[in-house]
Scaffold this motif. Sequence first.
Motif, PDB file in Angstrom:
ATOM      1  N   ASN A 110      36.968  45.949  38.861  1.00 46.30           N
ATOM      2  CA  ASN A 110      37.837  46.353  37.677  1.00 46.30           C
ATOM      3  C   ASN A 110      37.772  45.115  36.987  1.00 46.30           C
ATOM      4  N   LEU A 111      36.398  45.145  35.893  1.00 49.56           N
ATOM      5  CA  LEU A 111      36.267  43.987  35.101  1.00 49.56           C
ATOM      6  C   LEU A 111      37.276  43.540  34.065  1.00 49.56           C
ATOM      7  N   GLU A 112      37.979  44.640  33.650  1.00 50.26           N
ATOM      8  CA  GLU A 112      39.126  44.203  32.772  1.00 50.26           C
ATOM      9  C   GLU A 112      40.299  43.618  33.466  1.00 50.26           C
ATOM     10  N   GLN A 113      40.557  43.910  34.752  1.00 49.14           N
ATOM     11  CA  GLN A 113      41.478  43.111  35.535  1.00 49.14           C
ATOM     12  C   GLN A 113      40.987  41.572  35.559  1.00 49.14           C
ATOM     13  N   MET A 114      39.667  41.801  35.958  1.00 47.71           N
ATOM     14  CA  MET A 114      39.128  40.287  36.331  1.00 47.71           C
ATOM     15  C   MET A 114      39.037  39.484  34.953  1.00 47.71           C
TER      16      MET A 114
END
Length: 454
Positions: free
Chosen positions: A297-301
């Motif tokens: 989950n790149l947005e969470q990263m």
Amino acid sequence: MTDAKILVVDDNKSVLSALEILLQFEYKSVQTLFNPNQISSFPNMEEMDIVLLDMNFSAGVNTGNEGLFWLNEIKKKSPNTSVIMMTAYGAVDLAVKALKQGASDFVLKPWNNERLMTTVRSAYELRKSKQEIHNLKKKESNLKQVINEDKNFIIGQSKALSSVLNLVAKVAKTDVNVLITGENGTGKELIARELHRLSARKNEVFIGVDMGSIAENLFESELFGHVKGSFTDAKEDRAGKFEAAHQGTLFLDEIGNLSLQMQAKLLSSIQNRAVVRVGSNTSSQVDIRLVCATNCNLEQMVADGLFREDLLYRINTIHIEVPPLREREGDVLVLADFFLKKFAHKYDKPGLRINNVAQEKLMEYQWPGNVRELQHTMERAVILSDGNVLKPTDFLLHAKPMQSLDHQPLTLNEMEKQMILRALDQHDGNYSAAAEQLGISRQTLYNKLKKKHE
């Protein structure tokens, strides 16, 4: 003696004889034509390495137009043959015109033997270079065809998959950056290859890079290349993946595994569409279609400070989410049948089929490993099968315990279905034994299963 084929075309027989005598001691084959009209029917013109062509054939005409006409005819039949124009009427503008139309050089009559032989040798070297380039382009084209050959297929009929493929078809026609996300085993690379196959770059290379497998100290060398001597093991110049994918598609898999330092270096190359090899100060432009993939989950990263927000924006012009197998209604059996046929052929076990109870087991399973897990499960079942029918016990799946009533209880229908399937599984699909265990008749068991499929 040089293994070259030379053709001399001139309407003066004395010129033909003189050139034949001069050239035959150095070149293996020297042929002559007195009438230029024979050029059109001359056999195997494409095998001629050099043609010495007179520019004027009609008495009293010295414009050179006849020679230019026959030059074009030769080039139509054999583009790589070197043509040397000959004339007794020297004019700079005529020479320039001939060179623009494809002649390799220009010789004035009467000629100097030594200078003429030098001109012929240069023309032969030019012919060889053109032939080598032609062969290399042919090999490159064949290699790209082999690399891009469809070895895997996107199998399925579900609405979820069809929606993804419709989006792929729209996006493929553009050059925008695409980010593909989804769980492990869902087929993200297959989607990337489909984007390439449907794009204008389909005849160029598709270069895939597993970003998670590249050591940080080799990151720049692998992606951007290096020059000889730039580090201990750099024994020769080497192009990186960006340059290798020039005019094609570059697929960066598992991009979420990159460190922040590697992300910064990658961002610069993506922004500028240019790379600098390790040990070099020269920047090289690259023309690529960029496709990235991750199961993270790149947005969470980004929120956690583990992934650069500016990099996410760069790679995420179009986002394609590949659905997990459990959400692709009806595709489990379609895929299972595909893999069954594939592995039955591979392991020479024709006539294999999956019985109804085993099909129920496959459909009930959640497939945490998605299509990849199903593929491995089918291959293992085919290899270990003893008969022509695959039963529930032939499929080794991770057991999933029945849900507790304390945590989101199942409905009565769902619990009943699980009990029936478990009983059938325990008795290898024997309806009578399963019915006896459940305390119902065989016909009742059959009716309940039939009702649940309606």
